[in-house]
Scaffold this motif. Structure first.
Motif, PDB file in Angstrom:
ATOM      1  N   ILE A 130       3.431  -3.532  -0.619  1.00  0.00           N
ATOM      2  CA  ILE A 130       2.159  -3.822  -1.286  1.00  0.00           C
ATOM      3  C   ILE A 130       2.043  -2.900  -2.494  1.00  0.00           C
ATOM      4  O   ILE A 130       2.090  -1.678  -2.367  1.00  0.00           O
ATOM      5  CB  ILE A 130       0.975  -3.623  -0.325  1.00  0.00           C
ATOM      6  N   THR A 131       1.896  -3.479  -3.674  1.00  0.00           N
ATOM      7  CA  THR A 131       1.930  -2.704  -4.911  1.00  0.00           C
ATOM      8  C   THR A 131       0.547  -2.377  -5.463  1.00  0.00           C
ATOM      9  O   THR A 131       0.415  -1.454  -6.268  1.00  0.00           O
ATOM     10  CB  THR A 131       2.716  -3.473  -5.984  1.00  0.00           C
ATOM     11  N   CYS A 132      -0.479  -3.137  -5.067  1.00  0.00           N
ATOM     12  CA  CYS A 132      -1.811  -2.906  -5.628  1.00  0.00           C
ATOM     13  C   CYS A 132      -2.862  -3.430  -4.657  1.00  0.00           C
ATOM     14  O   CYS A 132      -2.599  -4.350  -3.867  1.00  0.00           O
ATOM     15  CB  CYS A 132      -1.965  -3.585  -7.000  1.00  0.00           C
ATOM     16  N   VAL A 133      -4.043  -2.846  -4.727  1.00  0.00           N
ATOM     17  CA  VAL A 133      -5.131  -3.246  -3.842  1.00  0.00           C
ATOM     18  C   VAL A 133      -6.454  -3.038  -4.565  1.00  0.00           C
ATOM     19  O   VAL A 133      -6.609  -2.109  -5.363  1.00  0.00           O
ATOM     20  CB  VAL A 133      -5.092  -2.441  -2.518  1.00  0.00           C
TER      21      VAL A 133
ATOM     22  N   VAL B  20       0.626   5.718   5.318  1.00  0.00           N
ATOM     23  CA  VAL B  20       1.300   4.707   4.505  1.00  0.00           C
ATOM     24  C   VAL B  20       2.412   5.353   3.688  1.00  0.00           C
ATOM     25  O   VAL B  20       2.123   6.189   2.826  1.00  0.00           O
ATOM     26  CB  VAL B  20       0.293   4.005   3.566  1.00  0.00           C
ATOM     27  N   PRO B  21       3.682   5.004   3.932  1.00  0.00           N
ATOM     28  CA  PRO B  21       4.766   5.555   3.109  1.00  0.00           C
ATOM     29  C   PRO B  21       4.793   4.908   1.726  1.00  0.00           C
ATOM     30  O   PRO B  21       4.263   3.813   1.522  1.00  0.00           O
ATOM     31  CB  PRO B  21       6.041   5.193   3.901  1.00  0.00           C
ATOM     32  N   ASP B  22       5.433   5.580   0.788  1.00  0.00           N
ATOM     33  CA  ASP B  22       5.637   5.072  -0.574  1.00  0.00           C
ATOM     34  C   ASP B  22       4.330   4.558  -1.176  1.00  0.00           C
ATOM     35  O   ASP B  22       4.224   3.403  -1.625  1.00  0.00           O
ATOM     36  CB  ASP B  22       6.685   3.953  -0.591  1.00  0.00           C
ATOM     37  N   LEU B  23       3.338   5.401  -1.210  1.00  0.00           N
ATOM     38  CA  LEU B  23       2.019   5.005  -1.705  1.00  0.00           C
ATOM     39  C   LEU B  23       2.123   4.455  -3.125  1.00  0.00           C
ATOM     40  O   LEU B  23       2.724   5.066  -4.006  1.00  0.00           O
ATOM     41  CB  LEU B  23       1.069   6.209  -1.696  1.00  0.00           C
ATOM     42  N   ALA B  24       1.517   3.288  -3.337  1.00  0.00           N
ATOM     43  CA  ALA B  24       1.531   2.654  -4.651  1.00  0.00           C
ATOM     44  C   ALA B  24       0.205   2.792  -5.377  1.00  0.00           C
ATOM     45  O   ALA B  24       0.170   2.972  -6.600  1.00  0.00           O
ATOM     46  CB  ALA B  24       1.895   1.173  -4.514  1.00  0.00           C
TER      47      ALA B  24
ATOM     48  N   VAL C  78      -9.092   2.835   0.308  1.00  0.00           N
ATOM     49  CA  VAL C  78      -8.021   2.034   0.886  1.00  0.00           C
ATOM     50  C   VAL C  78      -6.746   2.380   0.134  1.00  0.00           C
ATOM     51  O   VAL C  78      -6.743   2.542  -1.087  1.00  0.00           O
ATOM     52  CB  VAL C  78      -8.349   0.526   0.795  1.00  0.00           C
ATOM     53  N   LEU C  79      -5.662   2.551   0.894  1.00  0.00           N
ATOM     54  CA  LEU C  79      -4.377   2.948   0.328  1.00  0.00           C
ATOM     55  C   LEU C  79      -3.351   1.871   0.650  1.00  0.00           C
ATOM     56  O   LEU C  79      -3.377   1.274   1.733  1.00  0.00           O
ATOM     57  CB  LEU C  79      -3.913   4.291   0.892  1.00  0.00           C
ATOM     58  N   CYS C  80      -2.433   1.631  -0.282  1.00  0.00           N
ATOM     59  CA  CYS C  80      -1.410   0.609  -0.060  1.00  0.00           C
ATOM     60  C   CYS C  80      -0.050   1.136  -0.474  1.00  0.00           C
ATOM     61  O   CYS C  80       0.068   2.029  -1.314  1.00  0.00           O
ATOM     62  CB  CYS C  80      -1.739  -0.668  -0.827  1.00  0.00           C
ATOM     63  N   GLY C  81       0.956   0.583   0.105  1.00  0.00           N
ATOM     64  CA  GLY C  81       2.356   0.917  -0.148  1.00  0.00           C
ATOM     65  C   GLY C  81       3.189   0.121   0.836  1.00  0.00           C
ATOM     66  O   GLY C  81       3.182  -1.101   0.838  1.00  0.00           O
TER      67      GLY C  81
END
Length: 671
Positions: A271-274, A635-639, A658-661
């Motif tokens: 997931i690249t964006c939120v 969440v690994p590799d936070l985007a 909210v965090l995504c990656g």
């Protein structure tokens, strides 16, 4: 010829559509009884639009009555009237019963003339609505009516959802079921709410589930059969087709499914964006948070998350992109509560962008629905799209120009707030984009005409632009200035005044009816070397004093904060925007890895997140930035991250993020 189910006809009657010379299509009502010759009544005559291959391929009567939707070999969808002939057919039937009128009856006697000899008594009807070439030149394969919507399929690899606006067809959105499934034949809706896509993938017949996103059946058959049939039941599946003149049958008894899905995935890749869309209240339920996510799997997903259930439930997926979705932007929702919160739900414009220089725009409508599993219903209308290579193809004298890089990616989007559109009868929205080819671009959207136009650009940075943020400055006298901030891979942050460019674009768009040559953005007002390498996160917050806090995070793990003041120099007619840096502070090694998310929650409170999986609260004061607390997230590799505030019962503000990656996580910030 095509048999079409017609609601309201008796069980011994059927509707038959026949295409003939010069694009003429006949609607015939066929009555049949065992042991007797069929009786045929002519119900209507229709004219298909001119094209090389002028015949229909599929049709359906709309449940609303009075309209017939038809797909043709050219890929067009058409709407024809059919209610006006119902009375004529009933009258003709009564005449047939009494006098066996040859115009409306085909008897076994060869001496009686065919009803085709009398078809001139009926007018030749033109279509009420035409979507020409909607499915390309390979044709429309099926049309289906379900849940108040019209669904069409074609051999262009997509199926579309449409609805009627008056008597006009409007496309709401299109879907690509899976990669490589170019020949889509039919859609089937199951009782449990799943949508099955039937088609041919290479030399296999495929049944694809839109709910699970996987193939339920894959039958090797040679592919691309025009005569076939598929039937499925809880006990068995059967697929029949004609190959080289032989009728082939595939039969398989259903086997018990030993696979159990413990947790459904939101996306197939990172997931690249939120973005947090807002909150929807549902009767008998707690308020639900609605999010939009974009991914490397080329889709965007609208999902709902309830704090009570702690489960993320996808509402719908957007599959218009041909490459990864890298950025999202919202024209902030409006609702009964003024901030997108209320009983009637949310309405907002969503922009998504990413690889292959592609931008898509949608209108999202979310409202509470206690009867659904997610308790929220989402209605989506595709508004407009834009691709730079298509824009280049329309340029004049393009043979003298260097073609744009087809691999250009949009890295970040930001909606320009508070744009004035008094010059136009319909409102324009403006969107700023950071591009990998070193440019900052501004687009204009006219929602009423479904147009997204490139209006201005600049290649000032000469390197990949990673972030853009647009903000509005209002002077004490009410004068507005539209400002833009852009950040690049060299660590520089540039500030632009795009007020005059937006005004010029509005004038040009008004004069040339939605098309124009892009303007030059000019030179930045101010450039700050905030970091030693790429700026991965950027946020701007206005203070109560009318100043602006600009916070940024970098690849080197550093955080930079500066306080800006906006002023106007000169008289009213020649006023020039000036920016002054009042304070700035840098915190090297604030994190152990890339800082990919930063937000200014209050003038004295910042939040940062990094690939090192730490979420840190900072206290900002002039020339000082101190860490308050650190929380580890999963969440690994936070985007990216997004934040919002909620007023609690006591009246205090509570912050959420909210965090995504490689996943998605929602946290409450204890400030």
């Amino acid at each position: 010829l095509a048999w079409v189910p017609c609601p309201g006809l008796p069980s011994d009657s059927a509707a038959l559509l026949a295409s003939g010379p010069d694009g003429e299509m006949l609607w015939l009502d066929v009555d049949y009884c065992p042991g007797l010759a069929p009786r045929v009544r002519l119900m209507g005559r229709y004219q298909l639009p001119p094209c090389k291959q002028r015949w229909h391929t599929c049709a359906a009567f709309l449940p609303q009555g009075g309209l017939l939707v038809c797909g043709d070999r050219r890929g067009s969808l058409l709407i024809f009237p059919c209610s006006s002939f119902t009375g004529w057919a009933a009258e003709s039937t009564s005449k047939t019963d009494s006098s066996t009128d040859p115009v409306s009856e085909v008897s076994s006697s060869e001496s009686e003339p065919s009803f085709l000899s009398y078809k001139g008594a009926l007018p030749l009807q033109a279509p009420l609505s035409v979507l020409f070439g909607l499915h390309g030149k390979t044709g429309v394969t099926s049309v289906t009516c379900h849940g108040g919507y019209i669904y069409s399929t074609g051999r262009d690899g997509v199926y579309r959802q449409l609805h009627l606006q008056g008597q006009q067809l409007e496309v709401l959105q299109k879907h690509r079921p899976c990669k490589g499934l170019q020949w889509i034949e039919e859609l089937r809706f199951t009782p449990d709410g799943d949508l099955l896509v039937l088609g041919f993938h290479a030399d296999n017949f495929v049944v694809w589930s839109s709910r699970t996103g996987e193939n339920l059946h894959c039958i090797p058959c040679g592919g691309g059969h025009r005569s076939w049939s598929f039937c499925s039941s809880p006990s068995a599946e059967a697929f029949a087709f004609i190959k080289h003149g032989d009728v082939m049958l595939y039969y398989c008894e259903a086997e018990p499914c030993e696979q159990q899905v413990l947790l459904e995935s939101l996306h197939g890749r990172e997931i690249t964006c939120v973005r947090h869309l807002g909150m929807v209240e549902v009767l008998g339920h707690a308020a639900h948070n609605v999010f939009v996510t974009g991914s490397e799997d080329t889709t965007a997903c609208v999902l709902v998350l309830s704090e009570h259930s702690r489960a993320a439930v996808p509402l719908t997926r957007l599959s218009d992109h041909i490459s990864s979705v890298r950025a999202l932007a919202l024209a902030r929702p409006t609702g009964p509560g003024g901030e997108g919160f209320g009983d009637k739900g949310l309405s907002t414009l969503l922009f998504s962008a990413g690889g292959r220089a592609q931008i898509e725009c949608y209108r999202l409508l979310c409202a509470g629905d206690p009867t659904s599993k997610s308790a929220v219903a989402c209605h989506i209308v595709h508004v407009a799209s834009h691709r730079l290579d298509e824009h280049w193809e329309r340029k004049k004298n393009r043979h003298k120009l260097v073609k744009m890089d087809p691999e250009t990616r949009y890295m970040s989007l930001s909606v320009v707030p508070g744009t004035s559109t008094e010059q136009l009868p319909t409102p324009w929205n403006f969107l700023a984009a950071a591009c990998s080819d070193g440019s900052v671009r501004v687009f204009g959207l006219l929602e009423a005409s479904w147009k997204l136009v490139l209006v201005a650009e600049s290649f000032h940075h000469q390197r990949c632009v990673l972030k853009v943020e647009a903000f509005l400055h209002v002077q004490a006298g009410g004068e507005r200035r539209h400002l833009l901030c852009s950040a690049a891979t060299d660590g520089s942050i540039a500030f632009w005044d795009i007020t005059s460019r937006i005004a010029d674009a509005v004038d040009a768009l008004h004069q040339v009816d939605g098309e124009m040559q892009p303007l030059a953005l000019g030179t930045p007002l101010l450039t700050v070397m905030a970091h030693s390498c790429g700026v991965n996160s950027l946020h701007i917050h206005q203070t109560p004093e009318g100043q602006y806090l600009v916070a940024s995070g970098s690849d080197d793990g550093s955080i930079h904060v500066c306080l800006l003041e906006v002023a106007l120099d000169g008289g009213e007619a020649t006023a020039r925007t000036c920016l002054r840096i009042l304070e700035q502070v840098a915190r090297p090694c604030a994190h152990a890895a890339h800082v990919t998310g930063i937000r200014v929650l209050r003038p004295d409170l910042l939040l940062s997140a990094s690939v090192d999986q730490r979420l840190t609260l900072w206290h900002w004061a002039p020339s000082k930035l101190d860490a308050l607390s650190t929380t580890f997230f999963h969440v690994p590799d936070l985007a990216e991250l997004d934040c919002w505030e909620v007023a609690e019962v006591q009246g205090e503000l509570q912050y959420y993020c909210v965090l995504c990656g490689q996943g998605l996580e929602m946290l409450r910030i204890m400030a």
